[in-house]
Design an enzyme around this catalytic site. Sequence first.
Site, short mmCIF file in Angstrom:
data_model
loop_
_atom_site.label_atom_id
_atom_site.label_comp_id
_atom_site.label_asym_id
_atom_site.label_seq_id
_atom_site.Cartn_x
_atom_site.Cartn_y
_atom_site.Cartn_z
N CYS A 70 0.85 -1.17 0.00
CA CYS A 70 0.00 0.00 0.00
C CYS A 70 0.89 1.23 0.00
O CYS A 70 1.92 1.28 0.66
CB CYS A 70 -0.94 0.10 1.19
SG CYS A 70 -2.17 -1.19 1.24
N ARG A 105 3.96 -0.59 -4.89
CA ARG A 105 3.69 -1.05 -3.52
C ARG A 105 2.37 -1.82 -3.42
O ARG A 105 2.05 -2.38 -2.37
CB ARG A 105 3.65 0.14 -2.56
CG ARG A 105 4.94 0.89 -2.48
CD ARG A 105 4.81 2.08 -1.58
NE ARG A 105 4.66 1.69 -0.19
CZ ARG A 105 5.65 1.55 0.65
NH1 ARG A 105 6.88 1.79 0.26
NH2 ARG A 105 5.43 1.20 1.89
N TRP A 127 -2.73 -2.70 -1.64
CA TRP A 127 -2.47 -4.14 -1.71
C TRP A 127 -3.39 -4.73 -0.65
O TRP A 127 -3.17 -4.53 0.54
CB TRP A 127 -1.00 -4.44 -1.43
CG TRP A 127 -0.64 -5.87 -1.65
CD1 TRP A 127 -0.28 -6.44 -2.84
CD2 TRP A 127 -0.61 -6.92 -0.68
NE1 TRP A 127 -0.03 -7.78 -2.65
CE2 TRP A 127 -0.21 -8.10 -1.34
CE3 TRP A 127 -0.87 -6.98 0.70
CZ2 TRP A 127 -0.08 -9.32 -0.69
CZ3 TRP A 127 -0.73 -8.20 1.35
CH2 TRP A 127 -0.34 -9.35 0.66
N ASN A 157 -1.75 2.66 5.45
CA ASN A 157 -0.89 1.54 5.05
C ASN A 157 -0.54 0.77 6.31
O ASN A 157 0.00 1.35 7.25
CB ASN A 157 0.39 2.10 4.39
CG ASN A 157 1.45 1.04 4.20
OD1 ASN A 157 1.14 -0.14 4.06
ND2 ASN A 157 2.70 1.45 4.19
N GLY A 158 -0.86 -0.52 6.32
CA GLY A 158 -0.58 -1.34 7.50
C GLY A 158 -1.76 -2.23 7.80
O GLY A 158 -2.67 -2.37 6.97
N GLU A 198 16.97 -18.57 -6.55
CA GLU A 198 16.63 -17.22 -7.02
C GLU A 198 16.14 -17.26 -8.47
O GLU A 198 15.18 -16.57 -8.83
CB GLU A 198 17.86 -16.31 -6.84
CG GLU A 198 17.72 -14.90 -7.36
CD GLU A 198 16.57 -14.11 -6.77
OE1 GLU A 198 15.92 -14.56 -5.81
OE2 GLU A 198 16.28 -13.03 -7.30
N LYS A 256 12.49 -15.96 -9.65
CA LYS A 256 12.30 -14.93 -10.68
C LYS A 256 11.29 -15.41 -11.72
O LYS A 256 10.39 -14.69 -12.12
CB LYS A 256 13.61 -14.59 -11.40
CG LYS A 256 14.59 -13.76 -10.65
CD LYS A 256 14.21 -12.31 -10.46
CE LYS A 256 13.42 -12.11 -9.21
NZ LYS A 256 14.06 -11.98 -7.97
N GLU A 267 7.58 -15.69 -10.18
CA GLU A 267 6.83 -14.48 -9.81
C GLU A 267 6.43 -13.64 -10.99
O GLU A 267 5.42 -12.95 -10.93
CB GLU A 267 7.60 -13.65 -8.77
CG GLU A 267 8.89 -13.07 -9.25
CD GLU A 267 9.63 -12.30 -8.16
OE1 GLU A 267 8.99 -11.78 -7.25
OE2 GLU A 267 10.87 -12.23 -8.25
N HIS A 326 16.97 -37.62 -4.60
CA HIS A 326 16.23 -38.11 -3.43
C HIS A 326 14.72 -37.88 -3.57
O HIS A 326 14.01 -37.87 -2.57
CB HIS A 326 16.77 -37.44 -2.16
CG HIS A 326 18.21 -37.75 -1.92
ND1 HIS A 326 18.64 -38.98 -1.49
CD2 HIS A 326 19.33 -37.01 -2.12
CE1 HIS A 326 19.97 -38.97 -1.39
NE2 HIS A 326 20.41 -37.79 -1.78
N LYS A 347 5.81 -4.59 -3.90
CA LYS A 347 7.25 -4.48 -3.74
C LYS A 347 7.69 -4.48 -2.29
O LYS A 347 8.67 -5.11 -1.93
CB LYS A 347 7.70 -3.18 -4.42
CG LYS A 347 9.18 -2.93 -4.38
CD LYS A 347 9.86 -3.70 -5.47
CE LYS A 347 11.36 -3.59 -5.41
NZ LYS A 347 11.97 -4.77 -6.03
C1 F6R Z 1 11.35 -11.15 -5.24
C2 F6R Z 1 11.25 -10.08 -4.27
C3 F6R Z 1 10.83 -10.42 -2.90
C4 F6R Z 1 11.64 -9.61 -1.88
C5 F6R Z 1 11.10 -9.84 -0.47
C6 F6R Z 1 11.92 -9.11 0.56
O1 F6R Z 1 11.79 -10.69 -6.47
O2 F6R Z 1 11.48 -8.94 -4.58
O3 F6R Z 1 10.94 -11.77 -2.65
O4 F6R Z 1 12.98 -9.98 -1.97
O5 F6R Z 1 9.79 -9.40 -0.41
O6 F6R Z 1 11.92 -7.74 0.34
P1 F6R Z 1 13.01 -6.81 0.97
O7 F6R Z 1 14.32 -7.18 0.39
O8 F6R Z 1 12.58 -5.43 0.60
O9 F6R Z 1 12.98 -7.05 2.44
#
Ligand code: F6R
Length: 616
Positions: free
Chosen positions: A2, A27, A75, A101-102, A489, A493, A496, A512, A611
Site C-alpha cells: 500500500c 507497492r 495491496w 498503510n498497515g 533465485e 524470478k 513471480e 532423493h 514491492k
Molecule cells: C522477489 C522479491 C521479494 C523480496 C522480499 C523481501 O523478487 O522482490 O521476494 O525480496 O519481499 O523484500 P526486501 O528485500 O525489501 O525485504
Amino acid sequence: MCGIVGYIGQRRAYDILVQGLHRLEYRGYDSSGVAMISDAAELNIYKSKGKVEALEHFAANKDLSGTIGIAHTRWATHGEPNDTNAHPHFSQSGRLAMVHNGTIENYSVLKKALSAHGYTFVSQTDTEVAVQLVEYIMDTNHCSLFDAMCEATKRIVGAYAFAVIDRQNPNQIIAARQSSPLVIGIGEGEYFLASDATPIIEYTNKVVYLDDGDIAVIDRGAELKVFDSKTTSKSRVEITELQMSIEQLEKGGYPHFMLKEIFEQPKTLADCISGRVSADGKKITLSGVIEHRSKFLKTKRIIIVACGTSWHAALIGKHLIEEYCRIPVVVEYASEFRYANPVVNQGDILIALSQSGETADTLAALELAKSRGAFVFGICNVIGSSIPRATHSGCYIHVGPEIGVASTKAFTGQVTVLAMMAMLIGQMKGTVDDATLERVATDIRRVPTLIKDIFTKNDKKIEELAKIFTYAHNFLYLGRGYNYPSALEGALKLKEISYIHAEGYPAAEMKHGTIALIDNDMPSVVIAIKDNVYEKTVNNIQQVKARGGKVVAIVTEGDTIVAQMADYVIEVPEISECLTPLLTAIPLQLLAYYIAVNKGRNVDQPRNLAKSVTVE
Ligand code: F6R
C-alpha cells in the site's frame, strides 16, 4: 505494501496525488483512490478497483479542484480488492477521509464497540474502523482532529501510516506512523506526504522521516510540527536531504523497469563498490563494520534474517562468511524467526537483509533480536527506511531505487556487500590472507565489466532461448555450493513474473525425490560453472539427460564438457568462485524476463505481489 500520498499547498492536489500514486504503484495495485477538499469545500472521494489508470479514467469528468488531498494505492489485506474496499475511507458523517498503510490487529473488537454506538460500515476494511474511531472520539470528547488521532492511536493495535483530512478544515493534514513508513517533503509553502520519497523528489529534496509513534500536523503555510502521540510533547523535526534523482525513477527508454534494472547492474554495482574497494585491491572499507570491529571479531555467531530474494542473497552470505571468516552463520526466514522463540545470545550479531528496509517480518525479527541483546546490523537499499533506522550499524547497497517488483539489482548489490563484508571481517580476524583479499577484491572490481560482457554475448541468445521455453509448465533450477541459492533465485524470478511453476534445488538432492518429475516436458536450468563441485554437477546433468530431460546449462566460458551434454549453453566469464552468483544471476534474470514478456505478463507488477511487504 500500500502506498499513501498527501499534498497541501497552492497547486491542484489531484495532479500531484495521481502522479505520486503512479510512483508508488509498485507497492500495491489492487485499487487506488483520492480524497480532496474542493474549492467549494466539499470532501470528494474518487476510487476505483485496479490500477491508477482506472482511477484516472473514473475521475476524468469529476470535480478535481482543491489544493489539499490524500491518496492511496492498495495491496488488499482486509476485504477483497473492489471499489468499496478501496481507500480513502469516509467517517460516518462524511466529514473525515483517511488513507492507511498497515494492518490493525484489534479492528474487529473496535468495530464491535463502534457498532454498539450506532456506527455502520460499508467496507470490510480495518481502515474504515480507524476513521470511524477518530470521528467517534472527536464527537464524544469534543476535541480536535489532532487530539482524536492521538487518542485513537493509543487504542489501535497494529501497524499503520495514516493520513487524515477534515472537510471542516481545508488547511490541515494529520499523519501518524507506527511500523509503516511515512515521509514528509517540505516545499516552498507546500508539503508532500508519501510512503517513500519517490513521489516527493520531483518537487523537493528536503524531507522529514517520521518515526514510530510520531504524529505530524501539516498546516497550510505554517511550520511542520511533529509530536509524540503518547505524550503529545513536541519532537525535533530533522530535515534530511534526498540523494535520489528523478531519472532513477523513469524507465529510461526500456519497456520495463525490470529490464532497465537488469541492464543497470554494471553501474549499480560500480556504485555499490565505489570508495569501498581500493584500486589495488588491498583494502576494503565499510565504515559500518570497521566502527564495530570488536563486535565482529568477538562474535561466536551471525544470524541473517531476510525474506524472498534477500533470503537467497543471505544464503550466499552464509557461504561467504563461513568460508572466509570462520564464523558460524544461521540464515532464517524473518517470518519464522520472529515467532520461533529463537535462541539469541549476548554477542550474537543479527544481520537484517532487505532491499526496501521496510519488510515487516524482517523489521520485527531484528527488533526481537535487539531486545534479546544481539548487535543488529542492516544491509538495505532504501536510505532512511525503517530497518537502517532501527539497527546499531549497517551498510547501504547503493543500487538506486528498484521499481520493478521482481528484485534484480538489489540481489547483486546485497551479494556484493556480503562479499566485501566477508573479506573485510576475514582480514580483521586473520582468516583471509593478503593474497586472497587481493584476488577477491580485484575480482569484485571486475564484476561490472564482466556483467557488461554477459549482456553483449548473451542477451539476444537468451531472448531466443526464452521463445523455446515459453510454454513449459514446470521448470527445475539446479545448482550447488555458492550457486544453490542462485538456483532458488532463478526459480523465484521465473515464478513471480511468468507464473510458471519452478523449483530451485541443490543439484545433488534431486535424486532423493525430485528426479521423479523429470521427463521431456520438464526443462532443467543447471548452473554448472567451474567450481569445486563441477564434476558432481556434470554427473547431475547426465542424470537429467538420461531421463529425457532438456537442460539449459550456465557454464564457465570455454567449457566443452557440459556443452556436449546440455541442450543449450550460456557462458559466463571466469571469476573467483565466491563471486560466481553475481554473474550467474544475470542470465537467470534475463531468461525469466523474456519468458514473462513472451507470455504477455505484466512484468513490473505481477499479480498478487507488491514491492514492499509492510504487512505480515
Ligand atoms: C522477489 C522479491 C521479494 C523480496 C522480499 C523481501 O523478487 O522482490 O521476494 O525480496 O519481499 O523484500 P526486501 O528485500 O525489501 O525485504
